[in-house]
Scaffold this active site. Structure first.
Site, PDB file in Angstrom:
ATOM      1  N   SER A 114     -15.968 -66.663  32.042  1.00 40.26           N
ATOM      2  CA  SER A 114     -15.786 -65.318  32.535  1.00 40.26           C
ATOM      3  C   SER A 114     -14.571 -64.927  33.379  1.00 40.26           C
ATOM      4  O   SER A 114     -14.225 -65.744  34.126  1.00 40.26           O
ATOM      5  CB  SER A 114     -16.943 -65.162  33.296  1.00 40.26           C
ATOM      6  N   GLU A 150      -9.964 -66.944  29.439  1.00 38.21           N
ATOM      7  CA  GLU A 150      -9.738 -66.755  28.061  1.00 38.21           C
ATOM      8  C   GLU A 150      -8.782 -65.469  27.879  1.00 38.21           C
ATOM      9  O   GLU A 150      -8.744 -64.527  28.464  1.00 38.21           O
ATOM     10  CB  GLU A 150     -10.975 -66.363  27.323  1.00 38.21           C
ATOM     11  N   PHE A 151      -7.693 -65.584  27.098  1.00 36.31           N
ATOM     12  CA  PHE A 151      -6.692 -64.812  26.824  1.00 36.31           C
ATOM     13  C   PHE A 151      -6.957 -64.049  25.372  1.00 36.31           C
ATOM     14  O   PHE A 151      -5.934 -63.035  25.235  1.00 36.31           O
ATOM     15  CB  PHE A 151      -5.220 -65.372  26.839  1.00 36.31           C
ATOM     16  N   LEU A 152      -7.982 -64.530  24.575  1.00 35.22           N
ATOM     17  CA  LEU A 152      -8.119 -63.809  23.500  1.00 35.22           C
ATOM     18  C   LEU A 152      -8.266 -62.348  23.259  1.00 35.22           C
ATOM     19  O   LEU A 152      -8.835 -61.495  24.368  1.00 35.22           O
ATOM     20  CB  LEU A 152      -9.240 -64.251  22.555  1.00 35.22           C
ATOM     21  N   LYS A 205      -5.282 -64.624  35.344  1.00 38.23           N
ATOM     22  CA  LYS A 205      -5.979 -63.944  34.061  1.00 38.23           C
ATOM     23  C   LYS A 205      -5.887 -62.553  34.559  1.00 38.23           C
ATOM     24  O   LYS A 205      -5.690 -61.495  33.711  1.00 38.23           O
ATOM     25  CB  LYS A 205      -7.455 -64.538  33.963  1.00 38.23           C
ATOM     26  N   ALA A 208      -2.417 -61.102  34.129  1.00 37.80           N
ATOM     27  CA  ALA A 208      -1.950 -61.047  32.763  1.00 37.80           C
ATOM     28  C   ALA A 208      -2.470 -59.572  32.210  1.00 37.80           C
ATOM     29  O   ALA A 208      -1.612 -58.924  31.676  1.00 37.80           O
ATOM     30  CB  ALA A 208      -2.454 -62.049  31.818  1.00 37.80           C
ATOM     31  N   PHE A 257      -5.573 -46.944  27.089  1.00 35.30           N
ATOM     32  CA  PHE A 257      -6.291 -48.148  26.918  1.00 35.30           C
ATOM     33  C   PHE A 257      -7.811 -48.144  27.187  1.00 35.30           C
ATOM     34  O   PHE A 257      -8.155 -47.513  27.865  1.00 35.30           O
ATOM     35  CB  PHE A 257      -5.439 -49.372  27.597  1.00 35.30           C
ATOM     36  N   CYS A 261     -11.648 -55.155  29.518  1.00 39.49           N
ATOM     37  CA  CYS A 261     -11.038 -55.976  30.387  1.00 39.49           C
ATOM     38  C   CYS A 261     -10.275 -55.355  31.236  1.00 39.49           C
ATOM     39  O   CYS A 261     -10.058 -55.381  32.583  1.00 39.49           O
ATOM     40  CB  CYS A 261     -10.340 -57.058  29.677  1.00 39.49           C
ATOM     41  N   LYS A 324      -9.848 -50.215  19.871  1.00 38.26           N
ATOM     42  CA  LYS A 324      -8.898 -50.296  18.711  1.00 38.26           C
ATOM     43  C   LYS A 324      -9.349 -50.908  17.516  1.00 38.26           C
ATOM     44  O   LYS A 324     -10.668 -50.970  17.399  1.00 38.26           O
ATOM     45  CB  LYS A 324      -8.173 -51.537  19.515  1.00 38.26           C
TER      46      LYS A 324
HETATM   47  C1  UDX Z   1      -7.122 -57.658  26.432  1.00 36.82           C
HETATM   48  C2  UDX Z   1      -5.973 -58.923  26.425  1.00 36.82           C
HETATM   49  O1  UDX Z   1      -5.216 -58.483  25.385  1.00 36.82           O
HETATM   50  C3  UDX Z   1      -6.567 -60.148  26.159  1.00 36.82           C
HETATM   51  O2  UDX Z   1      -5.547 -61.182  26.420  1.00 36.82           O
HETATM   52  C4  UDX Z   1      -7.769 -60.396  27.232  1.00 36.82           C
HETATM   53  O3  UDX Z   1      -8.311 -61.635  26.986  1.00 36.82           O
HETATM   54  C5  UDX Z   1      -8.836 -59.454  27.283  1.00 36.82           C
HETATM   55  O4  UDX Z   1      -8.311 -57.965  27.222  1.00 36.82           O
HETATM   56  P1  UDX Z   1      -8.627 -56.862  24.337  1.00 36.82           P
HETATM   57  O5  UDX Z   1      -9.233 -55.799  25.246  1.00 36.82           O
HETATM   58  O6  UDX Z   1      -9.285 -57.319  23.058  1.00 36.82           O
HETATM   59  O7  UDX Z   1      -7.826 -57.926  24.978  1.00 36.82           O
HETATM   60  O8  UDX Z   1      -7.485 -55.553  23.663  1.00 36.82           O
HETATM   61  P2  UDX Z   1      -6.001 -55.411  23.505  1.00 36.82           P
HETATM   62  O9  UDX Z   1      -5.537 -55.752  22.403  1.00 36.82           O
HETATM   63  O10 UDX Z   1      -5.302 -55.927  24.726  1.00 36.82           O
HETATM   64  O11 UDX Z   1      -5.686 -53.887  23.764  1.00 36.82           O
HETATM   65  C6  UDX Z   1      -6.477 -53.168  24.881  1.00 36.82           C
HETATM   66  C7  UDX Z   1      -6.114 -51.499  24.679  1.00 36.82           C
HETATM   67  O12 UDX Z   1      -4.636 -51.180  24.876  1.00 36.82           O
HETATM   68  C8  UDX Z   1      -6.772 -51.015  23.476  1.00 36.82           C
HETATM   69  O13 UDX Z   1      -7.258 -49.709  23.755  1.00 36.82           O
HETATM   70  C9  UDX Z   1      -5.722 -50.776  22.648  1.00 36.82           C
HETATM   71  O14 UDX Z   1      -5.680 -49.781  21.573  1.00 36.82           O
HETATM   72  C10 UDX Z   1      -4.432 -50.458  23.667  1.00 36.82           C
HETATM   73  N1  UDX Z   1      -3.038 -50.838  23.251  1.00 36.82           N
HETATM   74  C11 UDX Z   1      -2.619 -51.888  23.169  1.00 36.82           C
HETATM   75  C12 UDX Z   1      -2.245 -49.605  23.179  1.00 36.82           C
HETATM   76  O15 UDX Z   1      -2.620 -48.542  23.592  1.00 36.82           O
HETATM   77  N2  UDX Z   1      -0.925 -49.930  22.848  1.00 36.82           N
HETATM   78  C13 UDX Z   1      -0.475 -51.236  22.837  1.00 36.82           C
HETATM   79  O16 UDX Z   1       0.711 -51.004  22.471  1.00 36.82           O
HETATM   80  C14 UDX Z   1      -1.522 -52.153  22.792  1.00 36.82           C
END
Ligand code: UDX
Length: 457
Positions: A114, A150-152, A205, A208, A257, A261, A324
């Site tokens: 977590s 975890e960074f996925l 974490k 990042a 965004f 996370c 997203k």
């Molecule tokens: C994120 C991190 O990328 C990941 O490494 C971590 O483990 C968990 O948090 P996630 O929340 O799945 O992953 O989504 P991510 O692809 O990072 O997008 C987050 C938000 O940013 C989304 O709402 C996406 O639409 C937005 N976004 C992303 C933008 O508005 N512009 C971008 O260029 C990229």
């Protein structure tokens, strides 16, 4: 855990949860019922389930027989008490540690998976050690605690796990760290496995995610400036992204965004900074979240302005509700705040999303959907409302505007000529994800606005 099972046929992986219904769904032969929609996950489960991957509610027995235990529970932002609105609620992590302390046998490596505030490993260690203090030497069990964040990202999780940029392992006992590293070495190159101390791993974490979110707030702030000056944020992104020191990823301006996370982790950093008496650091990171909130409200305000200052009884198609594309997750989705704002202004929303369930939207908006018959009567009340529309073609019926909030692929293929015939006139297309072909929309006789595009304003 499914990917670990897939890559390591010699390791038995048991996923346990106190939620019986969820475990039942993970064991269901109808793979469309898996509790999470994630492309490719069903294939992994198909390959491994009941071979070396099991889903069970027998927590006690599985803790006792495991050599390594990953704590992978949620850590939402606290809603009350000390640190409310900023700090993480660690109650699930704590109760997991207590369960492990009671049932573990022999030596167990406990891995924090977590995302946690820095120094949580210490809390876990304290709980585990305290549990052994009263035991006789012969009954004592031993533990190592590691951090393995975890960074996925959702939507690309399987690929991110199969080809990670890096795997991070924090700890203080090289034997335990190597045991965990050895699992990843089944498919990840040695040089991509980074070993750090516990606190660096935990802080890396949070950092990042804070850096990624900061890039999005940065580019979204520039989008507003682009609209005011006649510049185009996509051109600005391309221009700065070619500087290899900046890089081209995470520079797409959008509606703000979302996801489970970014906001939570930044607020965690803010809380930590305040706790360690670093107010300047706290306010620096806090501004990333403030800008994101402002930006979401900016999108809805702009729609009100373009639609002659009022949304009362106007119908707006909302395309996309997940935070997203390629996920059914709506946590912190920009769509929630934007839809609430539009409803508050009296709009009638026709919401479409290929994966999000109507019940989830009802929960997020804290409002029941209406059915068609009700619309005619309720229209007279000037109250905002919403309904779900299953088919994309039906969403355009009698609408005054379309707002694209998620970059689902289908939305880039909309036939605007035929969609425009169903709409009222004049009608608008608001593209907050830059997925639509501007010419097709304008040729169909519709007004067009795109995020950060000064020339379409
Ligand atoms: C994120 C991190 O990328 C990941 O490494 C971590 O483990 C968990 O948090 P996630 O929340 O799945 O992953 O989504 P991510 O692809 O990072 O997008 C987050 C938000 O940013 C989304 O709402 C996406 O639409 C937005 N976004 C992303 C933008 O508005 N512009 C971008 O260029 C990229």
């Amino acid at each position: 855990m499914a990917v670990i099972a897939d890559k390591c046929p010699d390791i038995n992986v048991v996923v346990v949860d106190i939620n019986k219904n969820r475990i039942k769904l993970w064991n269901d032969n109808d793979y469309s019922k898996l509790p999470i929609y994630e492309p490719g996950l069903d294939d992994v489960i198909r390959r491994c389930r009941n071979n070396n991957l099991w889903f069970s509610t027998d927590i006690k027995e599985n803790i006792a027989t495991s050599d390594m235990i990953f704590i992978s529970v949620n850590t939402p932002t606290k809603t009350k008490g000390v640190g409310a609105g900023e700090a993480s609620n660690l109650k699930w992590v704590e109760s997991c540690a207590r369960e492990v302390a009671i049932h573990a046998k022999g030596h167990t490596i406990v891995v924090e998976k977590s995302t946690l505030p820095v120094r949580t490993a210490e809390v876990i260690k304290n709980i585990l050690e305290a549990s052994q203090a009263k035991k006789n030497n012969s009954e004592k069990n031993s533990f190592d605690v590691l951090s393995n964040p975890e960074f996925l990202a959702e939507g690309s999780a399987i690929r991110d796990l199969e080809y990670p940029d890096r795997v991070l392992i924090g700890g203080d006992n090289p034997i335990a760290m190597n045991a965990l590293g050895g699992i990843y070495e089944n498919w990840v190159k040695k040089e991509k496995i980074l070993y750090t101390n516990l606190w660096s791993s935990e802080l890396a974490k949070l950092t990042a995610n804070a850096f990624l979110a900061q890039r999005i707030s940065s580019i979204n702030s520039i989008s507003a400036l682009c609209e005011a000056t006649g510049a185009d944020v996509r051109e600005v992104s391309r221009a700065i992204g070619t500087d290899h020191r900046i890089g081209s990823k995470f520079l797409d301006s959008g509606p703000g965004f979302g996801g489970s996370c970014f906001k939570k982790d930044i607020l965690n950093l803010v809380y930590l900074s305040k706790y360690f008496k670093l107010p300047e650091v706290a306010s620096f990171w806090e501004s990333v979240v403030t800008l994101n909130n402002w930006h979401q409200n900016r999108v809805s305000r702009l729609i009100v302005e373009k639609l002659f200052g009022t949304l009362s009884c106007k119908k707006i198609a909302i395309l996309g509700f997940s935070f997203k594309a390629n996920t059914n997750d709506t946590r912190e989705s920009a769509a929630i705040q934007i839809c609430k704002n539009l409803i508050e202004e009296g709009a009638i929303l026709h919401i479409h999303d290929p994966k999000v369930d109507v019940k989830q939207i009802e929960k997020d908006l804290n409002m029941k959907p209406i059915i068609d018959e009700e619309v005619k009567n309720l229209n007279k009340t000037n109250l905002g409302m919403w309904k779900m529309v299953k088919n994309l073609e039906d969403v355009f019926e009698e609408i005054d505007a379309t707002l694209i909030l998620t970059e689902w692929e289908d939305y880039s293929k909309i036939n605007w000529q035929s969609a425009s015939k169903k709409m009222r006139s004049p009608s608008w297309v608001f593209d907050s994800r830059s997925v639509v072909n501007q010419k097709n929309v304008i040729d169909a006789g519709l007004n067009f606005w795109r995020i950060g595009d000064g020339s379409s304003n």
